[in-house]
Motif scaffolding. Structure first.
Motif, short mmCIF file in Angstrom:
data_model
loop_
_atom_site.label_atom_id
_atom_site.label_comp_id
_atom_site.label_asym_id
_atom_site.label_seq_id
_atom_site.Cartn_x
_atom_site.Cartn_y
_atom_site.Cartn_z
N LEU A 33 0.83 -1.21 0.00
CA LEU A 33 0.00 0.00 0.00
C LEU A 33 0.86 1.26 0.00
CD1 LEU A 33 -2.54 1.75 0.36
CD2 LEU A 33 -2.48 1.19 2.80
N PHE A 34 1.81 1.33 0.94
CA PHE A 34 2.62 2.55 1.06
C PHE A 34 3.57 2.71 -0.13
CE2 PHE A 34 2.00 2.32 5.98
CZ PHE A 34 0.73 2.86 5.84
N GLU A 35 4.07 1.60 -0.69
CA GLU A 35 4.87 1.67 -1.93
C GLU A 35 4.01 2.26 -3.06
OE1 GLU A 35 8.04 1.01 -2.47
OE2 GLU A 35 8.72 -0.44 -0.96
N GLY A 36 2.77 1.81 -3.12
CA GLY A 36 1.85 2.31 -4.15
C GLY A 36 1.63 3.80 -4.00
N PHE A 37 1.42 4.25 -2.76
CA PHE A 37 1.24 5.67 -2.49
C PHE A 37 2.50 6.45 -2.88
CE2 PHE A 37 1.08 9.14 0.91
CZ PHE A 37 0.26 9.97 0.15
N LEU A 38 3.66 5.88 -2.52
CA LEU A 38 4.95 6.50 -2.85
C LEU A 38 5.09 6.69 -4.36
CD1 LEU A 38 7.52 7.33 -1.26
CD2 LEU A 38 8.37 5.00 -1.57
N SER A 39 4.62 5.72 -5.13
CA SER A 39 4.72 5.82 -6.59
C SER A 39 3.87 6.98 -7.14
CB SER A 39 4.34 4.50 -7.26
OG SER A 39 2.94 4.30 -7.21
N ILE A 40 2.81 7.32 -6.42
CA ILE A 40 1.96 8.44 -6.85
C ILE A 40 2.62 9.78 -6.47
CG2 ILE A 40 -0.26 9.61 -6.44
CD1 ILE A 40 -1.40 6.76 -5.82
N VAL A 41 3.20 9.80 -5.27
CA VAL A 41 3.80 11.03 -4.74
C VAL A 41 5.03 11.44 -5.55
CG1 VAL A 41 5.07 11.91 -2.73
CG2 VAL A 41 2.93 10.63 -2.40
N GLN A 42 5.80 10.44 -5.99
CA GLN A 42 7.08 10.73 -6.67
C GLN A 42 6.90 11.23 -8.09
OE1 GLN A 42 9.02 7.03 -5.89
NE2 GLN A 42 10.14 7.83 -4.13
#
Ligand code: AR6
Length: 231
Positions: free
Chosen positions: A222-231
């Protein structure tokens, strides 16, 4: 909106400020700076019957691990009621570990209405999904699919048809979706957590060694997925 719904909105906002100690930052710092905010439910702890103490440890551990990688982005654990045991447990554990309360906090409300009814600026939500990624079934999954309309079903299908326990899939939400318009949500991340409910598929029969491993993996995805959006 009628004045009574305005009052309800104000009351919800005040209640959150009082009991949940929320520090709500503006979503926009400048014309182009957005404070990315992920609102997520506690994966597996209702219909899937996962132990709350163990789940709260894992949520805090994973939030602490990811915050340094997330820049100014925020992680917000959401539940429906002020009496939520998972919110209290996470809040207490996060504060003991001195985690930055402006970037990781709890919030009470319906995850599909946090902006319109709670005054929270957010842009990504997580869904505690089922393995078929189907609407309905109750809980937060039913609420999210209902609020997002058929756009979410179609967008989900272009990404995946099924999900394994511990995995997540990022789905961009079309701007035609009511959730995009009313709440400002641009992405839904479906997550499949471990299941301890004998009446649901893939029950782990109380195997918490495997269960905790899978829940950790679920929050990592989940947090990796969110990170991919933020970056
Ligand atoms: N807003 C915020 N939080 C919510 C909402 C909402 N609208 N609705 C529920 N919660 P659950 P699970 C909280 O049961 O245990 C589904 O049928 C709830 O209080 O939704 O992972 C799926 O199709 C709890 O803290 O998810 C799966 O088959 C958290 O969300 C199965 O249930 C998760 O509760 C998944 O079970």
């Amino acid at each position: 909106p009628s004045s009574s719904s305005n009052e309800a909105t104000e009351a919800t906002r005040k209640a959150n400020e009082k009991t949940e100690n929320v520090r709500v930052l503006p979503a926009k710092l400048g014309s182009s700076d957005i404070v990315y905010t992920l609102a997520f439910p506690s994966i597996s702890t209702a219909d899937f019957q996962f132990d709350l103490e163990k789940a709260s440890d894992i949520i805090v551990e994973k939030a602490e691990e990811f915050l340094p990688r997330l820049g100014t982005a925020r992680l917000v654990l959401v539940d429906l009621s002020h009496g939520s045991k998972i919110l209290s447990a996470v809040k207490a554990k996060a504060s003991r570990k001195n985690i930055d309360a402006a970037r990781f906090f709890t919030f009470v409300g319906d995850i599909t209405k946090l902006h319109s009814e709670g005054g929270l600026n957010y842009n990504v939500i997580a869904n505690a999904a089922n393995w078929r990624l189907k609407p309905g079934g109750g809980g937060v999954n039913a609420a999210i699919f209902k609020a997002a309309g058929t756009d979410l079903e179609a967008a989900t299908r272009t990404r995946a048809n099924t999900l394994l326990p511990g995995k997540a899939v990022v789905v961009p939400l079309p701007s035609t979706s009511p959730l995009h318009n009313a709440e400002g949500i641009t992405h839904v991340i479906h997550v499949l957590g471990p299941n301890m409910n004998p009446n649901r598929p893939n029950c782990l029969n109380n195997d918490y060694t495997k269960g905790c491993q899978t829940l950790r993996e679920a929050y990592t995805s989940l947090f990796e997925g969110f990170l991919s959006i933020v970056q």
